[in-house]
Design a protein around this motif. Structure first.
Motif, short mmCIF file in Angstrom:
data_model
loop_
_atom_site.label_atom_id
_atom_site.label_comp_id
_atom_site.label_asym_id
_atom_site.label_seq_id
_atom_site.Cartn_x
_atom_site.Cartn_y
_atom_site.Cartn_z
N ASP A 1 -46.77 19.69 -39.86
CA ASP A 1 -46.89 18.51 -39.01
C ASP A 1 -46.49 18.89 -37.58
N GLU A 2 -47.47 19.06 -36.76
CA GLU A 2 -47.26 19.46 -35.36
C GLU A 2 -46.36 20.68 -35.24
N GLN B 1 -42.37 17.50 -38.24
CA GLN B 1 -42.55 17.28 -36.80
C GLN B 1 -41.18 17.28 -36.11
N SER C 1 -47.69 11.64 -39.71
CA SER C 1 -46.39 12.06 -40.22
C SER C 1 -46.01 11.25 -41.46
MG LIG Z 1 -46.36 12.53 -36.26
#
Ligand SMILES: [Mg+2]
Ligand SMILES: Nc1ncnc2c1ncn2[C@@H]1O[C@H](COP(=O)(O)OP(=O)(O)OP(=O)(O)O)[C@@H](O)[C@H]1O
Lengths: 416, 250
Positions: B172-173, B87, B43
């Motif tokens: 991100d995720e 995220q 991240s």
């Molecule tokens: Mg992360």
């Protein structure tokens, strides 16, 4: 200040009770003087008393030319209203096209007719309010508005106060609003001026909300930047009556909106909400004192502020709950954004609770714009300045949402 | 054509060095996946690339379409074609999804020299994009991410991506917290963006999304840089063995 103005003549000095009331105003002013750093209610927004010497009282009739807004019906708001216009502190129209059940008189006429006597100076103690005492010494200009029993107004009543450029002037304005049982009205007070005008508006409203009556009271202090504005709104609310106020304060030297509200009987309710945004050097002050004097009374306050530059925001909120005022609710919330190092916010909540079965809360937060939120917007391509404006708007809008009248809400949101 | 080039990037936050000598090149048309243990700095990498101000780059360079990325403001990076699906998307009380997105879309149009969309044009665009992602009109009126469930937030990120049509999207995720249907929706959204001109960098812990997207490259990221690169099979290998064996290699 008061003593210097012996030469001015006010209407009705030969009416004993009126003379007596003004004299009481003069004596109180002499005795208590103007607020200073030690005056608790003015701790954050007092100013040097000598400043008052720079303003003069104008008791001559005001004649404005035809280009003045007070000759233009629609100059004020984009929606229909019953217009009451003041120009340089003088009532500019005396004929109001009103529906049945509503009367508006100039204060002088209401005194002459005997209507005003029962209300004038009856809703608060002069000793507690230095500027209201001064206002009382000079009371003459203003209106008395009466909404009769059961009358529901179809449009708002708009009091538009306008100030022209000229010798710095102090206007002592005094209004009485009486809403009889089960009546319903919306009153807007809108203050404007030529941008370079210097003046001091010292206003006192005495408001009587009778049984099950409902008043929506909107105030926009959109004064000139060099102006001072000090207003006391003193309100009595009887059984099941509702007083809802929203005050918007724009940039000026001093804008103070003080609400003194007595919830006198069961079921009475009040709201005082507001916004202020000052980005230069002014002081904005919202001071409230709400007394719950009977059971089952409710009050709510939400004030959202924004200060930048070297401006100062003040919020003082007093909630008093009397011993027998059980099952009352009093809520208060003030949130301010401080956008520069030199800007300041002073907040002073005071709860005096003498009953045990109450729901009461107060909250206060001050802070900068949220860096995570700004970055989130920037990461979507929104430039930093716009992102800041969006967050400021969002902050203020929460308070605007408290406005019940959609026309007023749209108008204020768009123009504030 | 090289879209993103990162060379020996070292960066951190709060005096802590997190990204260490990181290099990666992404060409147009490619989909890259980064996998790595919790706290490895994935991240952080995405924030550094998007330009979050509390992250400090101590050495190294990065270019987006040949432009010096690290010199650009976050909004310039976005308008130049970078998009970061976060995220942890940020809630902004008082700003509606539609108002937020209208500003974003028009900022990008302005940057590209296109006329801004008026409310009607924008809402039409927004509603059709939302519909494709199974986002209700009601949702668009809500304050952005305020009280949204984990999955709703992720869908909202994908909606933003589909409206902004970035050249390079970093996810991100994007798959965390998604139910099976939502995962499919996200994968479809991603695949739609997959053209010869665009590229994607997908940070994930799971193969489910990669199965649907089929990345061209998979990188294993640990201790601040890539320790191993391979094709889509590397993700499967990782699933079997865990990070341990890869970390021991270094
Ligand atoms: Mg992360
Ligand atoms: N603002 C910060 N202050 C201090 N430490 C931070 C900060 N931001 C990140 N870190 C630390 O940097 C390291 C990397 O964090 P990062 O969020 O980039 O990891 P990640 O690889 O994305 O992990 P995950 O898979 O759990 O999402 C962590 O140890 C984290 O605690």
């Amino acid at each position: 200040m008061v003593e210097d103005n012996h030469n001015i003549t006010l209407w009705g000095e030969d009416i004993p009770w009126l003379f007596g009331l003004r004299e009481k105003g003069r004596q109180t002013t002499k005795a208590i003087g103007l607020p200073n750093a030690k005056t608790e209610a003015w701790k954050y927004s007092h100013f040097a008393p000598t400043i008052l010497d720079t303003y003069h009282i104008d008791t001559t009739p005001h004649h404005c030319d035809e280009n003045c807004h007070c000759h233009d019906e629609k100059a004020s708001t984009p929606f229909a209203a019953y217009y009451i216009k003041f120009c340089n502190g003088k009532l500019a129209n005396e004929h109001f096209d009103l529906p049945a059940g509503v009367t508006i008189k100039s204060l002088v006429e209401a005194i002459f007719d005997g209507d005003a006597k029962a209300y004038l100076g009856k809703s608060f103690d002069l000793e507690k309010f230095p500027f209201a005492a001064l206002n009382t010494a000079y009371l003459e200009q203003g209106v008395m508005l009466t909404v009769e029993r059961g009358t529901v107004l179809d449009r708002p009543i708009l009091l538009h106060y306008h100030q022209h450029y000229g010798t710095p002037q102090i206007n002592h304005l005094r209004n009485i609003f009486v809403l009889e049982n089960r009546s319903k009205a919306t009153i807007i007070e809108y203050f404007t001026a030529e941008s370079n005008a210097e003046y001091f508006n010292n206003l006192v409203n005495e408001i009587y909300v009778r049984e099950a009556a409902q008043l929506q009271h909107y105030v926009w202090q959109n004064e000139a930047v060099a102006a001072r504005h000090v207003a006391l709104t003193s309100v009595e609310v009887r059984k099941d009556g509702t007083y809802n106020c929203f005050c918007a304060q724009s940039e000026c030297v001093l804008a103070r909106h003080e609400s003194y509200i007595r919830l006198q009987q069961e079921g009475a309710a009040a709201e005082v909400n507001g916004v202020y945004r000052l980005m230069h050097s002014g002081v904005s002050d919202i001071t409230t004192n709400i007394a719950h004097l009977a059971p089952h009374t409710v009050s709510n306050q939400l004030v959202k502020g924004v200060v930048g530059g070297a401006a100062k925001g003040v919020f003082q909120g007093q909630i008093h709950i009397a011993p027998d005022a059980q099952q009352t609710e009093g809520y208060q919330l003030h949130r301010a954004l401080i956008l520069s190092d030199d800007a300041e916010v002073d907040a002073k909540p005071e709860l005096e609770i003498f009953a045990d079965d109450v729901k009461c809360s107060h909250g206060n937060t001050c802070g900068d714009l949220d860096a995570e939120q700004l970055f989130y917007m920037q990461s979507r391509g929104i430039d930093l300045e716009t992102a800041k404006q969006l967050l400021i708007e969002a902050h203020i809008n929460e308070a605007f949402e408290k406005i019940n009248d959609n026309n007023v809400k749209t108008w204020l949101k768009k123009n504030f | 054509m090289v879209l993103l080039k990162i060379e020996n990037l070292t960066a951190g936050v709060a005096q802590k060095e997190i990204i260490k000598n990181f290099s990666l090149t992404i060409n147009a048309g490619e989909v890259h996946a980064i996998m790595g243990p919790n706290g490895a700095g994935k991240s952080t990498l995405s924030y550094v690339l998007a330009g979050k101000s509390d992250y400090e780059v101590t050495s190294g360079k990065a270019w987006l379409n040949g432009q010096d990325l690290l010199q650009m403001k976050p909004e310039e990076r976005a308008n130049a074609g970078l998009f970061l699906s976060m995220q942890y998307p940020v809630a902004i009380p008082g700003v509606s999804v539609s108002n937020f997105l209208k500003h974003a879309v028009n900022a990008k149009r302005k940057y590209a020299g296109l006329p801004e969309l008026d409310a009607a044009e924008f809402l039409k665009l927004l509603r059709s994009a939302a519909k494709e992602l199974g986002i209700s009109a009601e949702m668009l009126k809500r304050e952005i991410n305020v009280g949204f469930s984990g999955g709703e937030k992720k869908r909202m990120e994908i909606l933003q991506m589909s409206l902004l049509k970035p050249q390079l999207a970093i996810l991100d995720e994007a798959d965390s917290g998604l139910d099976i249907d939502a995962l499919r929706v996200v994968a479809e959204g991603v695949n739609k963006l997959r053209t010869a001109d665009n590229a994607l960098l997908i940070i994930t812990h799971h193969n489910d999304l990669l199965d649907l997207i089929k990345p061209d490259f998979v990188h294993i990221y640990a201790d601040g840089h890539i320790v191993r690169s391979g094709d889509a099979n590397l993700a499967l290998e990782l699933e079997q063995s865990g990070y341990k064996s890869f970390l021991e290699e270094v």
